[in-house]
Design an enzyme around this catalytic site. Structure first.
Site, PDB file in Angstrom:
ATOM      1  CG  LEU A   1      -1.945   1.148   1.211  1.00 14.89           C
ATOM      2  CD1 LEU A   1      -2.913   1.015   0.050  1.00 14.89           C
ATOM      3  CD2 LEU A   1      -2.702   1.236   2.527  1.00 14.89           C
TER       4      LEU A   1
ATOM      5  CG  ASN B   1       6.339   4.925  17.399  1.00 10.87           C
ATOM      6  OD1 ASN B   1       6.085   6.133  17.300  1.00 10.87           O
ATOM      7  ND2 ASN B   1       7.556   4.460  17.388  1.00 10.87           N
TER       8      ASN B   1
ATOM      9  CG  ASP C   1      20.266  12.737  21.170  1.00  7.13           C
ATOM     10  OD1 ASP C   1      20.449  13.867  21.653  1.00  7.13           O
ATOM     11  OD2 ASP C   1      20.768  12.360  20.094  1.00  7.13           O
TER      12      ASP C   1
ATOM     13  CG  HIS D   1      17.771  16.781  21.531  1.00  5.56           C
ATOM     14  ND1 HIS D   1      17.318  18.066  21.366  1.00  5.56           N
ATOM     15  CD2 HIS D   1      17.146  16.050  20.572  1.00  5.56           C
ATOM     16  CE1 HIS D   1      16.475  18.107  20.347  1.00  5.56           C
ATOM     17  NE2 HIS D   1      16.351  16.893  19.858  1.00  5.56           N
TER      18      HIS D   1
ATOM     19  CG  HIS E   1      10.516  19.462  12.061  1.00  9.45           C
ATOM     20  ND1 HIS E   1      10.781  20.094  13.257  1.00  9.45           N
ATOM     21  CD2 HIS E   1      10.657  18.137  12.294  1.00  9.45           C
ATOM     22  CE1 HIS E   1      11.040  19.174  14.169  1.00  9.45           C
ATOM     23  NE2 HIS E   1      10.976  17.990  13.619  1.00  9.45           N
TER      24      HIS E   1
END
Ligand code: GLN
Ligand code: ZN
Length: 756
Positions: A18, A117, A599, A641, A694
């Site tokens: 898909l 998630n 992180d 972070h 982003h």
């Protein structure tokens, strides 16, 4: 007879068909008709796989081109009016625009589906939202399954969870729950369309029941199901999952629905509250969230007494939709046989249910072979030397009580750090990665395939590191990084270098839309056999006099983005990873890399669904993080972070991580986070991200200055760092250097002001 049903199946297909077809369609390479064909054949494959496993009802309506909550927005007419689309006649192209945005409208916001998630599209409710039924999505799938001669059960998310998952939009304040009376008739219409099309049972999911609901929302459940049961002439199966709903047991048992599904994997203890239920009880006994085989005999030990009580009213199912597990284990030819024998993906899970159903209907001897295989696998896994390593248990057991405490408190450490770092006010740094160019990705792929030798690969990466260091020198960044060129993914990279981790080739699960992730599998005690990052960071350090920042992925994030073993508590796995990373931190320190970032972008998303469980989680999560710094010198500076979430509600826990410096995403929300600092004085150094990585857009000096001045209002100047929001790996070079230059210029300008 015991009935076996499925709550939902993976949509993207055994080989992500898909995804590939969708992406081709978006690029204009295939027609809509071709995409529709692929989708239809995937649904057929899914249903045939369920039927082949002897499921009594296959799930329909669970298939989606993007997201099942977006489908529900279309089905109820609650698509955002700002797009100007007609939900009754929505084209596929428009459907995708809702999900992905178009030139005039930003996409519908996306957020995590409970504690998974998977990301759903957040419904935008307005005070005057008008609902309108459009049952096509569900009816069509039902008819397709029927045409194949299958007994099908439509699944749909219920009205309370639908409202709960949405957001109130518009100028006028209102409570989205007030929309319920307008929404219910539309549900009635949709459900009755399904009845007309021949649905006998309809599964209505109310996962919101597993979170903390205030009384008005609980009351809404009662009102909703009284209305729906009266107005719809089908048997309604109310499905809950992801946690216990025992606190609502009295209410749920009194609802006039025909059945109830409960998650007995996440919350086995809730069975006690439901075993005397007088209607259909669907027991979710096969884990829909993880990839381990069930111990079928043990499951039967629970189910058989239940069957004795409930008779044919006992149904069995996976704990939740199987959309969260990969499709098929049998294609994993490279996994070793021993490990593979402990695993079950979607197709294996429905076979497990098949065995359970037969055992319940015909007795255990009818499936003696399968049960023995299951018992043997469980036994082998429990005693495997690959899983339990004495030295790991010993190390954890013998840790001194203060192993998770630095030698001195922050005020003293920061002095020791400043003594050698000599940083100016508002020091500048980045979050770690630099653009992952095509060359980098090609070199990595060639190396993995064996087409590039280790020497050539290392040389290619070193060249990249040298470039990244030079750029940062030229930009005058105070704490440079090596750029992470050698990393494909921040979890996979470390997982591959740690013992106790395994990787699949095709173990994809949907994250959102066409995006899938392939979580690694933590199957055994975690050990770091040898240094993982020291050579890269040390090489980078030879190229500059500035203090190089080493870069690691923290234990909570390593845990959160993996399939985790279920034979010991998550907290223990997390601490094991913390100690494995501690080995790396110590080696970096020894090699002279004395600024180290660990992180933890996923720390917030690991929060349990119920607030009552937060403290316990945050206690072990922050402890595991602190263990990474066990035994290091005061003068070594630990950074962390965080991103992807709002952190306002867990600031005390973030402070409890006791990192010397935290860099944190804030720019997209105009530093909303900083409001929280007015109340909560964050004690250590902090670098709120000053621009959004982003987007390829280069921020202006004015924008960054605005954010930094805002930050200076609530953070003491000597505690404040200057950095982007997140890593730069998805960016291209030109905008990266341009943006960093603006950032450094503004930092210098404000620095001069502060020093004046
Ligand atoms: N160090 C990582 C990077 O820069 C951090 C990524 C993340 O926060 N998700 O890419
Ligand atoms: Zn980040």
């Amino acid at each position: 007879m015991t009935t076996f049903h499925v709550l939902g199946f993976p949509r993207v297909g055994p080989n992500r068909e898909l995804k590939f077809s969708q992406e081709r369609y978006w690029r204009g390479e295939v027609t809509e008709a071709e995409l529709l064909d692929v989708a239809k054949s995937l649904r057929e494959t899914n249903w045939k796989n369920q039927a082949a496993a002897n499921a009594d009802y296959v799930a329909v309506g669970d298939f989606t081109f993007y997201d099942h909550i977006l489908d529900l927005q279309v089905a109820t007419g609650a698509i955002p009016a700002r797009f100007g689309f007609d939900s009754q006649n929505l084209t596929l192209a428009q459907y995708f625009q809702l999900a992905r945005g178009n030139k005039d409208q930003f996409a519908i916001e996306m957020t995590k589906w409970f504690d998974t998630n998977y990301h759903y599209l957040v419904p935008e409710f307005h005070k005057n939202t008008v609902f309108k039924a459009n049952a096509k999505h569900y009816v069509q799938q039902l008819q397709e399954a029927q045409a194949l001669g299958l007994k099908a059960k439509p699944t749909i998310v219920g009205p309370v969870s639908f409202l709960y998952l949405g957001k109130e939009k518009g100028q006028e304040a209102f409570n989205r729950l007030d929309l319920l009376p307008k929404l219910l008739p539309v549900y009635v219409e949709i459900l009755n369309e399904l009845v007309k099309a021949g649905a006998e049972w309809i599964q209505i999911d109310e996962p919101a029941l597993a979170v903390d609901l205030s009384q008005e929302w609980v009351d809404a459940v009662k009102a909703s199901y009284e209305t729906l049961s009266k107005a719809v002439n089908a048997k309604l199966l109310l499905a809950t999952y992801f946690g216990s709903v025992a606190d609502h047991a009295d209410l749920l048992k009194a609802l006039p629905v025909a059945g109830l599904h409960i998650d007995l994997v996440r919350a086995p203890e809730q069975l006690a509250a439901f075993e005397n239920y007088d209607k259909v009880l669907s027991a979710g006994v096969i884990d829909g969230r993880n990839i381990w085989c069930a111990n079928l005999n043990k499951v039967l030990d629970t189910l058989e007494p239940l069957k004795a009580k409930l008779g044919d009213r006992l149904w069995i199912a996976p704990s939740c939709s199987l959309l969260h597990t990969p499709y098929d284990l049998s294609v994993e030819k490279e996994l070793d046989a021993e490990l593979a024998s402990w695993l079950a993906f979607t197709l294996q899970k429905v076979q497990e249910l098949n065995v359970l159903k037969t055992a319940l209907n015909e007795g255990r001897p009818a499936v003696a072979t399968e049960l023995k295989a299951s018992a043997d696998a469980a036994q082998a896994r429990a005693s495997s030397a690959r899983i339990h390593r004495a030295e790991v248990a010993k190390r954890l057991a013998e840790l001194p009580a203060n192993a998770d405490q630095r030698q001195s408190p922050f005020e003293k450490r920061i002095e020791a750090q400043q003594a050698w770092l000599n940083l100016p006010l508002l020091p500048t740094t980045t979050i770690g990665s630099f653009p992952q160019t095509l060359e980098i990705r090609q070199a990595r792929a060639a190396f993995k395939k064996g087409a590039l030798s280790l020497e050539d690969y290392t040389a290619a990466m070193k060249k990249e590191i040298a470039h990244v260091v030079k750029v940062q020198e030229e930009l005058d960044i105070d704490i440079p990084v090596h750029g992470e060129a050698e990393r494909n993914d921040m979890v996979e990279y470390f997982g591959e270098l740690l013992d106790g981790y395994a990787f699949t080739k095709f173990g994809w699960v949907q994250s959102y839309g066409s995006r899938c992730v392939k979580p690694p599998i933590i199957y055994g005690d975690v050990v770091r056999p040898e240094p993982m990052t020291v050579s890269w960071s040390s090489y980078a350090q030879t190229l500059t006099k500035r203090p190089m920042k080493g870069m690691l992925t923290g234990p909570v994030t390593m845990l959160q983005w993996s399939f985790v073993r279920n034979d010991i508590p998550r907290s223990e796995v997390c601490k094991q990873i913390g100690l494995a990373l501690n080995d790396e931190v110590r080696d970096l320190e020894k090699a002279g890399i004395k600024v180290i970032q660990i992180d933890e972008p996923a720390i917030r998303e690991g929060l349990p669904l119920r607030r009552a469980d937060w403290d316990n989680y945050l206690a072990w999560a922050t402890e595991a993080f602190r263990l990474t710094s066990y035994g290091i010198e005061d003068s070594t500076q630990i950074h962390t972070h965080m991103c992807y979430s709002e952190f306002n509600d867990i600031l005390p826990a973030i402070a409890a991580m006791d990192a010397d410096v935290i860099t944190i995403e804030t720019s997209r929300s105009d530093m909303e986070l900083l409001d929280a600092f007015v109340k909560f004085k964050y004690p250590n150094d902090i670098g709120p991200g000053v621009y959004d990585i982003h987007s390829p857009r280069v921020p202006t000096e004015a924008e960054i200055e605005h954010l930094l001045r805002k930050a200076l209002e609530v953070i003491p100047a000597k505690r404040l760092w200057v950095n982007p929001d997140c890593g730069l790996k998805t960016r291209a070079w030109p905008e990266t250097t341009a943006a960093l230059k603006v950032m450094v210029d503004v930092a210098k300008k404000l620095r001069a002001e502060l020093n004046a």
